[in-house]
Design an enzyme around this catalytic site. Structure first.
Site, PDB file in Angstrom:
ATOM      1  CB  VAL A 138      35.005 -13.819   9.452  1.00 45.34           C
ATOM      2  CG1 VAL A 138      34.141 -12.395   9.919  1.00 45.34           C
ATOM      3  CG2 VAL A 138      34.735 -14.923  10.781  1.00 45.34           C
ATOM      4  CE  LYS A 139      31.835 -18.860   3.198  1.00 46.05           C
ATOM      5  NZ  LYS A 139      30.796 -17.556   3.640  1.00 46.05           N
ATOM      6  NE  ARG A 140      38.950 -13.317   9.276  1.00 43.68           N
ATOM      7  CZ  ARG A 140      38.537 -12.865   8.632  1.00 43.68           C
ATOM      8  NH1 ARG A 140      37.635 -12.998   8.175  1.00 43.68           N
ATOM      9  NH2 ARG A 140      38.492 -11.404   9.089  1.00 43.68           N
TER      10      ARG A 140
END
Lengths: 306, 306
Positions: free
Chosen positions: A105-107
């Site tokens: 998700v590379k949040r």
């Protein structure tokens, strides 16, 4: 704790592969997509139902030979909430089949927002004393641009729920050099600085000697990968860029320590779309995916010495 | 095109405010949350229904005096797909009320993944010739750590659908200095380098002289904000950090050009939780939110000279 659950599975299967579930309409065998569209109509719900059937088939085909799975959230979000529901169900299905699940998700955000993101993917929420795990993944990918304020909440959630996260350090794409390879006045590149930052979060080591925080490092830059392996001894690596993006098994092998542990290598398109090369319109998508996964496993076994 | 739709609204209302919709159970007036929990049970669906009712109330209370709204995705994702469904509905409701809608998602990925993210929040998908807009926001926030490969797909989607995006440049949190303020060997800080990178994406200017790509710059660092205003003349700013995080109206005013254009200032908690200060258990949450929004508007009008 941390990455030892994943490492156990990797050693047991002698396979350091994580397979991606990054569905697009054109990756799904036509008979699956057409079936759901004819039932529901050409809606996001139909595409999501097709993705779920396809994902379950891939999980069934691979769960006894591959230790981990990594859905890329973007391909679900593009179907709106119907897609996100498919992501939830996919995570649950993969967990039931005892795969280690990584939410790509590379949040990256701060304070209570980072807390909400980490809780969403790794933890559970509580309403009136009733607990619900929104997604229930084992690990998540994170962007460190906001600094420690953005990483600490992920770290705390991971500690609380015995999970792990991977911060983006050196990504596999060509333009990763634009910012990440740039050198600061202290002589370190940005990606080395991020690596040092996450290593600095510290904490206990698992039984293999790894921290709860891992790093995403691309196989497309094998020199940097080797150097980072030495620099970040206690940091487990998630390695994209093998296969379609150009990284070889030899390149990917640079991610492992001298014991053959410490990394997991991703493949998405080559496995998901293996059916396109057999000339059977997807009827054999499970067998085709498994054949490609076995090929990759054997190649990595040899390169890593597993 | 680009930010002129937002700028028109700002000038018409003489109010450069974007209000955040960052719901948490404790931010929602108890009578709303309890109503939905008693109807559905203590589930994510109940919380999502309560968030939606609360959001609609806030939109109704503010849409004639505030030009823009910015939901923070994390607080919806933490409720799983039920929360994401609430985000979809909130975006639609706010658009119907003619608010400019900004999805605060801070996504950042490469190639087809960035394309999927940008399509999800700004564009539409097509299945068998039928088009669906998953979220339909006007603008989105993006993380530039992966470089141009990660920005170009957002840029292209924005051009295609006449939308805009904001890249994180200098964030409002204390630890933004750890990476963002660090100086490269060419003398530029990381945040200046990111600023130059997004400015370099170029493209046509809108009627106010702004590009399609904007920047997130915190009000908590007024000196840097002023310097960036001069450095990135054609870049529209989204400014968090006013109010609860410590930025004053005078600080926020540094984000504007000499004509009083070029920026929008965010406030979330102060507006959403204004009801907590009136002693009415949330019965007056709409009036309380409006009173705080008017106070902020008047303060910004004076500081910016609008």
């Amino acid at each position: 704790m941390a990455f030892d659950v994943l490492q156990d599975k990797i050693l047991k299967m002698r396979n350091p592969t994580v397979f991606g579930l990054d569905p697009k309409p054109e990756y799904v065998p036509p008979f699956i997509l057409e079936h759901h569209i004819s039932e529901i109509g050409p809606t996001p719900e139909a595409a999501a139902a097709a993705y779920y059937e396809f994902n379950c088939g891939l999980v069934d085909a691979l769960c006894d030979i591959a230790p981990a799975v990594k859905p890329q959230s973007a391909y679900y979000e593009v179907l709106g909430s119907a897609g996100v529901r498919c992501l939830e169900k996919t995570a649950l299905y993969a967990s039931d089949k005892e795969l280690y699940t990584i939410a790509d998700v590379k949040r990256g955000d701060i304070g209570t927002t980072a807390e909400a993101y980490s809780t969403a993917y790794l933890g559970y929420i509580e309403l009136d004393g009733v607990k619900t795990a929104p997604f229930g993944f084992d690990a998540v990918t994170v962007n460190a641009y906001l600094g420690t304020d953005g990483l600490k909440p992920f770290y705390e959630t991971c500690r609380k729920f015995d999970k792990a996260f991977f911060a983006l350090v050196k990504t596999s794409n060509p333009s990763s050099r634009e910012l990440q390879d740039r050198r600061f006045q202290d002589g370190r590149t940005l990606y080395e600085t991020v690596g040092d930052l996450i290593k600095g979060l510290g904490g206990e080591l698992d039984s293999y000697g790894y921290l709860r925080v891992g790093a995403v490092v691309g196989a497309t830059y094998p020199e940097e990968l080797s150097a980072l392996r030495k620099r970040l001894k206690e940091v487990f690596f998630l390695v994209p860029g093998y296969g379609a993006q150009g990284g070889s098994a030899k390149d990917a092998a640079c991610a492992f320590d001298e014991r053959g542990t410490g990394a997991v290598i991703n493949s998405s398109r080559a496995i998901m779309c293996a059916w396109k090369k057999t000339g059977n319109d997807g009827a054999d998508y499970m067998e085709a995916a498994r054949a490609e996964a076995v090929r990759m496993r054997d190649e990595l076994r040899e390169a890593v010495g597993l």
